[in-house]
Design a protein around this motif. Structure first.
Motif, mmCIF file in Angstrom:
data_model
loop_
_atom_site.group_PDB
_atom_site.id
_atom_site.type_symbol
_atom_site.label_atom_id
_atom_site.label_comp_id
_atom_site.label_asym_id
_atom_site.label_seq_id
_atom_site.Cartn_x
_atom_site.Cartn_y
_atom_site.Cartn_z
ATOM 1 N N PHE A 85 99.936 73.916 125.352
ATOM 2 C CA PHE A 85 98.914 73.036 124.777
ATOM 3 C C PHE A 85 99.559 71.915 123.967
ATOM 4 N N LEU A 86 100.519 72.257 123.127
ATOM 5 C CA LEU A 86 101.182 71.248 122.298
ATOM 6 C C LEU A 86 101.922 70.208 123.150
ATOM 7 N N VAL B 74 101.232 69.255 126.275
ATOM 8 C CA VAL B 74 100.239 68.398 126.931
ATOM 9 C C VAL B 74 99.625 67.442 125.918
ATOM 10 N N TRP B 75 99.345 67.920 124.755
ATOM 11 C CA TRP B 75 98.725 67.089 123.723
ATOM 12 C C TRP B 75 99.667 65.979 123.273
ATOM 13 N N ALA C 207 99.805 63.300 125.943
ATOM 14 C CA ALA C 207 98.573 62.512 125.988
ATOM 15 C C ALA C 207 98.526 61.540 124.824
ATOM 16 N N ARG C 208 99.060 61.908 123.695
ATOM 17 C CA ARG C 208 99.069 61.005 122.539
ATOM 18 C C ARG C 208 99.999 59.826 122.766
#
Length: 188
Positions: free
Chosen positions: A18-19, A21-22, A25-26
């Motif tokens: 999750f981290l 991918v996040w 995306a940022r």
């Protein structure tokens, strides 16, 4: 123990994914491309231009003629006559009518039973009852005017006051029906 470690490992792996991918995306900035119109002409017809005002009016209709409407017959209602109100004759005072009017007075008022459920709940309060007392001194109707906020206490008060007996109201030496308000207090 091994199952717990397996669950914790899967949870940690999911958090890491999750981290990642996040963070990706940022870092990306999505640029939006302007949308080009598909045709140069609008897909609707423009509104018509407003009409020019002139002496005949903007709507093209003739203005009403003031003189023509003055010649037309009109209905004029005459005011209704007011009927004179005749004063009521006042009967001469007699001994019976000179006596002041009295309200019903309880002569037998058994206390209400405190409901067990209300007692267990420590419910207290005052119920105000509107009681219609007939000329015979018996309540013909008992209704709650102001509740104690406990259905059990209200019902117990109504049941008790229905068993009460009254000295009826007197007017002109005659027993008459009258409504009174009776407070019934419940306290532990």
């Amino acid at each position: 123990m091994r199952g717990t470690l397996l669950i914790l490992g899967a949870l940690a792996l999911g958090l890491v994914v999750f981290l990642v991918v996040w963070m990706n995306a940022r870092g990306e900035h999505v640029a939006t491309a302007p949308v080009a119109p598909t045709s140069q002409e609008p897909g609707f017809a423009p509104l018509p231009a407003p009409m020019q005002g002139d002496a005949a009016g903007a709507s093209g209709m003739e203005e009403p003629d003031e003189n023509a409407s003055a010649d037309r017959p009109r209905v004029i209602e005459a005011p209704r006559p007011v009927a004179p109100v005749a004063p009521r004759p006042v009967p001469p005072p007699t001994m019976a009518s000179a006596a002041p009017a009295t309200m019903p007075v309880p002569v037998s008022s058994p206390s209400p039973r405190y409901p067990q459920r209300a007692m267990r709940r420590n419910e207290t309060g005052t119920v105000r009852l509107a009681v219609d007392v007939g000329p015979d001194g018996v309540p013909s109707d008992v209704r709650v005017e102001s509740s104690s906020l406990s259905r059990d206490l209200d019902k117990a008060a109504v049941d008790a006051v229905r068993r009460w007996r009254f000295k009826p109201a007197m007017r002109g030496g005659q027993a008459v029906a009258e409504t009174i308000v009776v407070p019934v207090e419940f306290k532990l």
